[in-house]
Enzyme design. Structure first.
Site, PDB file in Angstrom:
ATOM      1  N   VAL A   1       0.859  -1.190   0.079  1.00  0.00           N
ATOM      2  CA  VAL A   1      -0.016   0.122  -0.005  1.00  0.00           C
ATOM      3  C   VAL A   1       1.073   1.196   0.148  1.00  0.00           C
ATOM      4  O   VAL A   1       1.904   1.393   0.898  1.00  0.00           O
ATOM      5  CB  VAL A   1      -0.952  -0.053   1.185  1.00  0.00           C
TER       6      VAL A   1
ATOM      7  N   HIS B   1       4.605 -10.064  26.072  1.00  0.00           N
ATOM      8  CA  HIS B   1       4.985  -9.902  24.759  1.00  0.00           C
ATOM      9  C   HIS B   1       3.446  -9.675  24.028  1.00  0.00           C
ATOM     10  O   HIS B   1       2.597  -9.776  24.635  1.00  0.00           O
ATOM     11  CB  HIS B   1       4.998 -11.352  24.232  1.00  0.00           C
TER      12      HIS B   1
ATOM     13  N   HIS C   1       9.361  -5.633  20.236  1.00  0.00           N
ATOM     14  CA  HIS C   1       8.019  -5.516  20.626  1.00  0.00           C
ATOM     15  C   HIS C   1       7.801  -3.813  20.454  1.00  0.00           C
ATOM     16  O   HIS C   1       7.190  -3.382  21.247  1.00  0.00           O
ATOM     17  CB  HIS C   1       7.606  -5.530  22.271  1.00  0.00           C
TER      18      HIS C   1
HETATM   19  C1  LIG Z   1      11.572 -12.054  15.952  1.00  0.00           C
HETATM   20  C2  LIG Z   1      10.047 -11.728  16.470  1.00  0.00           C
HETATM   21  C3  LIG Z   1       9.899 -12.515  17.662  1.00  0.00           C
HETATM   22  C4  LIG Z   1       8.679 -12.143  18.425  1.00  0.00           C
HETATM   23  N1  LIG Z   1       8.286 -13.041  19.415  1.00  0.00           N
HETATM   24  C5  LIG Z   1       6.967 -12.899  19.882  1.00  0.00           C
HETATM   25  C6  LIG Z   1       6.555 -13.894  20.960  1.00  0.00           C
HETATM   26  O1  LIG Z   1       7.288 -14.652  21.286  1.00  0.00           O
HETATM   27  N2  LIG Z   1       5.462 -13.483  21.465  1.00  0.00           N
HETATM   28  C7  LIG Z   1       4.761 -12.428  21.331  1.00  0.00           C
HETATM   29  O2  LIG Z   1       3.612 -12.169  22.004  1.00  0.00           O
HETATM   30  N3  LIG Z   1       5.139 -11.491  20.320  1.00  0.00           N
HETATM   31  C8  LIG Z   1       6.104 -11.742  19.686  1.00  0.00           C
HETATM   32  N4  LIG Z   1       6.662 -10.962  18.793  1.00  0.00           N
HETATM   33  C9  LIG Z   1       5.873  -9.545  18.468  1.00  0.00           C
HETATM   34  C10 LIG Z   1       4.602 -10.025  17.893  1.00  0.00           C
HETATM   35  O3  LIG Z   1       4.857 -10.781  16.768  1.00  0.00           O
HETATM   36  C11 LIG Z   1       4.111  -8.570  17.068  1.00  0.00           C
HETATM   37  O4  LIG Z   1       3.885  -7.717  18.324  1.00  0.00           O
HETATM   38  C12 LIG Z   1       2.657  -8.676  16.547  1.00  0.00           C
HETATM   39  O5  LIG Z   1       2.916  -9.513  15.255  1.00  0.00           O
HETATM   40  C13 LIG Z   1       2.382  -7.484  15.868  1.00  0.00           C
HETATM   41  O6  LIG Z   1       1.064  -7.424  15.183  1.00  0.00           O
HETATM   42  P1  LIG Z   1       0.552  -6.450  13.832  1.00  0.00           P
HETATM   43  O7  LIG Z   1      -0.407  -6.941  13.248  1.00  0.00           O
HETATM   44  O8  LIG Z   1       0.688  -5.198  14.795  1.00  0.00           O
HETATM   45  O9  LIG Z   1       1.912  -6.325  13.157  1.00  0.00           O
HETATM   46  P2  LIG Z   1       2.847  -7.323  12.026  1.00  0.00           P
HETATM   47  O10 LIG Z   1       2.150  -8.991  12.579  1.00  0.00           O
HETATM   48  O11 LIG Z   1       4.051  -7.109  11.818  1.00  0.00           O
HETATM   49  O12 LIG Z   1       1.779  -7.282  10.561  1.00  0.00           O
HETATM   50  C14 LIG Z   1       1.959  -6.008   9.752  1.00  0.00           C
HETATM   51  C15 LIG Z   1       1.839  -6.527   8.461  1.00  0.00           C
HETATM   52  O13 LIG Z   1       1.602  -5.595   7.587  1.00  0.00           O
HETATM   53  C16 LIG Z   1       2.487  -5.655   6.381  1.00  0.00           C
HETATM   54  N5  LIG Z   1       2.582  -4.272   5.870  1.00  0.00           N
HETATM   55  C17 LIG Z   1       3.523  -3.264   6.549  1.00  0.00           C
HETATM   56  N6  LIG Z   1       3.528  -2.282   5.480  1.00  0.00           N
HETATM   57  C18 LIG Z   1       2.585  -2.548   4.550  1.00  0.00           C
HETATM   58  C19 LIG Z   1       2.328  -1.735   3.252  1.00  0.00           C
HETATM   59  N7  LIG Z   1       2.733  -0.312   3.079  1.00  0.00           N
HETATM   60  N8  LIG Z   1       1.274  -2.440   2.499  1.00  0.00           N
HETATM   61  C20 LIG Z   1       1.020  -3.608   2.607  1.00  0.00           C
HETATM   62  N9  LIG Z   1       1.319  -4.612   3.658  1.00  0.00           N
HETATM   63  C21 LIG Z   1       2.011  -3.959   4.617  1.00  0.00           C
HETATM   64  C22 LIG Z   1       3.619  -6.458   6.829  1.00  0.00           C
HETATM   65  O14 LIG Z   1       4.354  -7.011   5.821  1.00  0.00           O
HETATM   66  C23 LIG Z   1       3.008  -7.328   7.742  1.00  0.00           C
HETATM   67  O15 LIG Z   1       2.642  -8.714   7.057  1.00  0.00           O
HETATM   68  C24 LIG Z   1       7.889 -11.008  18.142  1.00  0.00           C
HETATM   69  C25 LIG Z   1       8.280 -10.513  16.901  1.00  0.00           C
HETATM   70  C26 LIG Z   1       9.473 -10.662  16.026  1.00  0.00           C
HETATM   71  C27 LIG Z   1       9.542  -9.715  14.866  1.00  0.00           C
END
Ligand SMILES: Cc1cc2nc3c(=O)[nH]c(=O)nc-3n(C[C@H](O)[C@H](O)[C@H](O)COP(=O)(O)OP(=O)(O)OC[C@H]3O[C@@H](n4cnc5c(N)ncnc54)[C@H](O)[C@@H]3O)c2cc1C
Ligand SMILES: *[C@@H]1O[C@H](CO)[C@@H](O)[C@H](O)[C@H]1NC(C)=O
Ligand SMILES: *[C@@H]1O[C@H](CO)[C@@H](O)[C@H](O)[C@H]1NC(C)=O
Ligand SMILES: *[C@@H]1O[C@H](CO)[C@@H](O)[C@H](O)[C@H]1NC(C)=O
Ligand SMILES: *[C@@H]1O[C@H](CO)[C@@H](O)[C@H](O)[C@H]1NC(C)=O
Ligand SMILES: *[C@@H]1O[C@H](CO)[C@@H](O)[C@H](O)[C@H]1NC(C)=O
Ligand SMILES: *[C@@H]1O[C@H](CO)[C@@H](O)[C@H](O)[C@H]1NC(C)=O
Length: 669
Positions: free
Chosen positions: A288, A616, A573
């Site tokens: 996007v 987390h 996080h």
């Molecule tokens: C390595 C790692 C380990 C972790 N371990 C844990 C754990 O053990 N337990 C836990 O609770 N949490 C953990 N976390 C944190 C947790 O996974 C995140 O807090 C959570 O996934 C956040 O969700 P979200 O929907 O906000 O973002 P995300 O899940 O990151 O999703 C965002 C999505 O938007 C997409 N996107 C971004 N910009 C655009 C754009 N311009 N156009 C189209 N698509 C786009 C991305 O590609 C992605 O798919 C971890 C995170 C990481 C990176």
């Protein structure tokens, strides 16, 4: 995650990257999971002209919303920047793959890094984020940990001051129910529960929800020593974790599906489990680039009527029409970036980037917080998961063993970190530093952002220091020959920002978490490292000599210097970059997740939590997304059919001319 684990993640990630670099060629690459499971995934040529809901980001929250909104008679489009992940399904599905064959550092990772951090001796810090269906839930370490009741209620209170609706939406009772709604909990196997000394209370979890929550199929002997060793240093065992209280030590469940020992994440739980839905389209490789707005006659906010996207910087942009709403779920980095590229953001940032401002919203990208973590590692002669894996035995290749993942955690308050007297002295220091911190730390000169910083600061110092956790401890037994325990800072008083410096959406976003800009953060983490060493001593003969940071790092000054130089790294996080706060406090969304100044754009991901939780973030993000789906369906906006021209920067300019004219007339009168 601590440094060593990070290194392991990166080492494995890099070692495998040659296998999965480059885009898959042709449709055959998408067939790994069979047609049924990928029915909703479309190609660009199959996209419709218009959808009721356009979801920007197919990550953790985005796929929950896609699933819930398409349960009803709505058409839903998900635009996800990353690939499907089908090519690396095995690496994602295998729980221990999070450590041994991580997709961190591959094409499925945005691979963000921070700008050099002055208080970390100029270091840049890695910020992996999933760029794949499922987002970061496809690469995370699967710990399932909830925030504390006090933290969630404090969130409700910061928004209720301006917005009474909040009272019925974001309190503990509502969020607890929403987090449970996501879950299908399964107790540990009896042998695992016994060896791991695991305590749980099924009533703190949901059943029958889409996401599986359980424990690995095997465990290690030393896991069974975790809570008793914590008891020996004054940290009680928490026998009913994830029910609103977080203080204490416990073995937390993971997002594991125990029927086949696979990872449960937003894609597998919320999309693949569905029968095919013709009203849901998911388009991968669609970044996007902007949301396009038009004005409305009776101005109740800008109306988003189209979303622009492109496969890459080199391909042409396309737009899709929106009938109801745009929901931003790009995460703590992606969502503020989309808003800024669309002209919603801080005036100075947009001007500097050359983006025409549509709505001045100084809080976009601000209030950025993150957990920092640092690990102590010891040699060990115990059998660890790493040793078993190295043996390459039949057992090492069994699904049960491959489901093993770290799960030993503890959360402690400032009393445990500083002692009773030390804790009250520390708290007083923090209260005394309030004005100076507010004047120096927020990286924005806008007074509303400073007000938000103050509101968050007051909440942390007055509500969180006593009753909730300030440090988390996590034990890792994934390496061979070493055992490590991390300490992680939970409520930072440092705040930074994400911002853009280019109008090209394919240019990287700039991440500046401003780590350790508040002295409380390095002090808490230092104390955490000391408690981790006490815990190491309690584990006694199970551990050998300390190998990192090692015996040379002893005094407070030594520990702090080590944290700055190499010890402290992101726990991954990031939160709060589109905070749910009053607009006068630099808020970006209201209690219904609506972006201030827009009629039909919401943000519904980990960027809206106004402050970090001592947890987390996945569980809270699932709860938030479940709650968002209810709120959106209760009163969806419908874009009026209108002949009005789509926005033009011109109309903003015209408005300013009118103002100038009006001011001139006033002057003449
Ligand atoms: C390595 C790692 C380990 C972790 N371990 C844990 C754990 O053990 N337990 C836990 O609770 N949490 C953990 N976390 C944190 C947790 O996974 C995140 O807090 C959570 O996934 C956040 O969700 P979200 O929907 O906000 O973002 P995300 O899940 O990151 O999703 C965002 C999505 O938007 C997409 N996107 C971004 N910009 C655009 C754009 N311009 N156009 C189209 N698509 C786009 C991305 O590609 C992605 O798919 C971890 C995170 C990481 C990176
Ligand atoms: C679903 O919505 C479409 C148009 O929005 C409408 O034509 C159709 O009748 C609806 N179907 C049902 C079962 O409500
Ligand atoms: C919940 O998990 C159990 C296994 O413990 C499984 O049998 C059941 O089908 C799951 N329910 C759902 C709705 O997935
Ligand atoms: C670890 O647990 C085992 C099994 O319960 C026990 O025999 C041993 O004494 C414990 N060791 C320590 C150091 O607590
Ligand atoms: C694991 O089982 C679930 C059903 O419980 C199924 O949806 C999923 O596809 C399975 N995963 C794999 C990799 O077989
Ligand atoms: C700190 O935590 C311990 C349990 O770990 C608890 O007994 C104590 O009351 C807490 N202190 C405060 C001030 O809440
Ligand atoms: C934006 O910032 C990056 C990194 O800080 C820098 O490399 C780049 O040159 C900047 N771009 C512009 C247009 O200023």
């Amino acid at each position: 995650m601590k440094t060593r684990k990070l290194l392991l993640l990166f080492a494995t990630g890099l070692a495998h990257s040659s296998l999965c670099s480059g885009r898959p060629s042709g449709d055959s690459a998408y067939s790994t999971r069979g047609t049924l499971k990928t029915r909703e995934i479309i190609g660009e040529d199959q996209i419709s002209d218009a959808y009721d809901y356009v979801i920007a980001g197919g990550g953790l929250a985005g796929l929950v919303l896609a699933s819930r909104l398409s349960e009803k008679n709505n058409t839903v489009l998900v635009l996800e920047a990353g690939l499907t992940g089908d090519e690396v399904a095995d690496r994602i599905d295998t729980p221990s793959g999070a450590y041994y064959s991580s997709i961190v550092g591959t094409d499925y990772d945005w691979g963000h890094v921070t700008v050099p951090q002055p208080n970390l001796n100029g270091r840049i810090v890695s910020w992996p984020r999933g760029k794949i269906l499922g987002g970061s839930s496809a690469m995370n370490a699967m710990y399932l940990v909830r925030p504390a009741e006090e933290e969630v209620n404090a969130w409700q209170q910061v928004i209720t001051s301006q917005d009474q609706d909040a009272a019925t939406k974001w309190g503990w009772d509502e969020m607890y129910a929403a987090m449970k709604k996501a879950e299908n909990f399964t107790e540990p196997l009896p042998a695992v529960a016994t060896v791991g000394n695991i305590q749980w209370d099924s009533s703190t979890h949901g059943s029958g929800g889409p996401m599986s929550v359980s424990y690995p199929g095997i465990t290690m002997q030393i896991i069974g020593n975790w809570t008793s060793s914590l008891n020996a240093i004054g940290v009680p065992t928490l026998s009913n974790p994830n029910g609103g209280v977080t203080l204490g030590g416990f073995i937390t469940p993971s997002t594991i599906n125990p029927t086949n020992w696979t990872r449960s994440y937003s894609r597998s739980a919320y999309i693949e489990s569905l029968p095919p839905r013709s009203n849901l389209h998911i388009l991968p490789e669609a970044t996007v680039t902007r949301v396009l707005f038009r004005e409305q006659a009776a101005f109740e906010g800008w109306i988003a009527d189209r979303v622009e996207f492109a496969q890459s910087a080199d391909t042409s942009r396309r737009t899709v029409k929106v009938r109801r709403e745009v929901i931003l779920t790009g995460g703590s980095v992606g969502s503020p970036k989309i808003l800024m590229n669309s002209g919603f953001g801080p005036r100075d940032v947009l001007a500097n980037a050359g983006v025409t401002m549509i709505e001045e919203l100084p809080g976009v990208g601000q209030h950025l917080q993150d957990h920092l973590t640092a690990g102590v590692a010891w040699q060990s002669t115990l059998e660890t998961a790493g040793n078993i894996r190295d043996s390459n035995s039949d057992f090492a290749n069994s699904p049960e063993f491959r489901s093993f993942i770290n799960d030993a955690v503890a959360f402690v308050n400032i009393t445990r970190l500083f002692g009773t007297d030390g804790a009250s002295a520390f708290k007083q220091q923090i209260l005394d530093a309030f004005q100076t911190s507010a004047a120096t730390i927020p990286p924005s000169r806008d007074p509303s952002v400073t007000e938000g910083y103050k509101a968050i600061y007051e909440t942390i110092a007055s509500k969180f220091y006593d009753q909730t956790a300030q440090a988390e401890f996590l034990m890792s037994v994934m390496s061979s020959g070493t055992i490590s325990i991390q300490a992680a800072l939970q409520h930072p008083l440092s705040q930074g920002r994400v911002y853009i410096n280019s109008s090209d959406p394919f240019e990287p976003v700039i991440i500046d978490p401003n780590y350790f800009s508040h002295f409380a953060d390095v002090t808490i983490l230092r104390q955490g490292v000391k408690v981790v060493r006490a815990l190491g001593a309690a584990l006694g003969t199970l551990l050998g000599p300390e190998i990192s940071p090692g015996p040379g790092v002893q005094t407070d000054e030594d520990i702090e210097a080590w944290l700055r130089q190499e010890g402290a790294n992101s726990q991954f996080h990031p939160s709060s970059s589109c905070g749910m706060l009053p607009r006068a406090q630099g808020g970006v969304v209201d209690s219904k997740l609506r972006v201030y100044g827009a009629a039909n754009v919401r943000v519904a991901d980990s960027s809206v939590f106004p402050f970090e939780f001592a947890a987390h973030l996945a569980s809270a993000t699932y709860g938030l997304a479940e709650q968002a789906a209810v709120i959106i369906q209760a009163e969806p906006y419908t874009v009026p059919n209108s002949a009005m021209t789509t926005i033009r920067p011109l109309s903003v300019t015209a408005l300013s001319w009118l103002l100038v004219l009006w001011a001139g007339i006033q002057f003449l009168i």
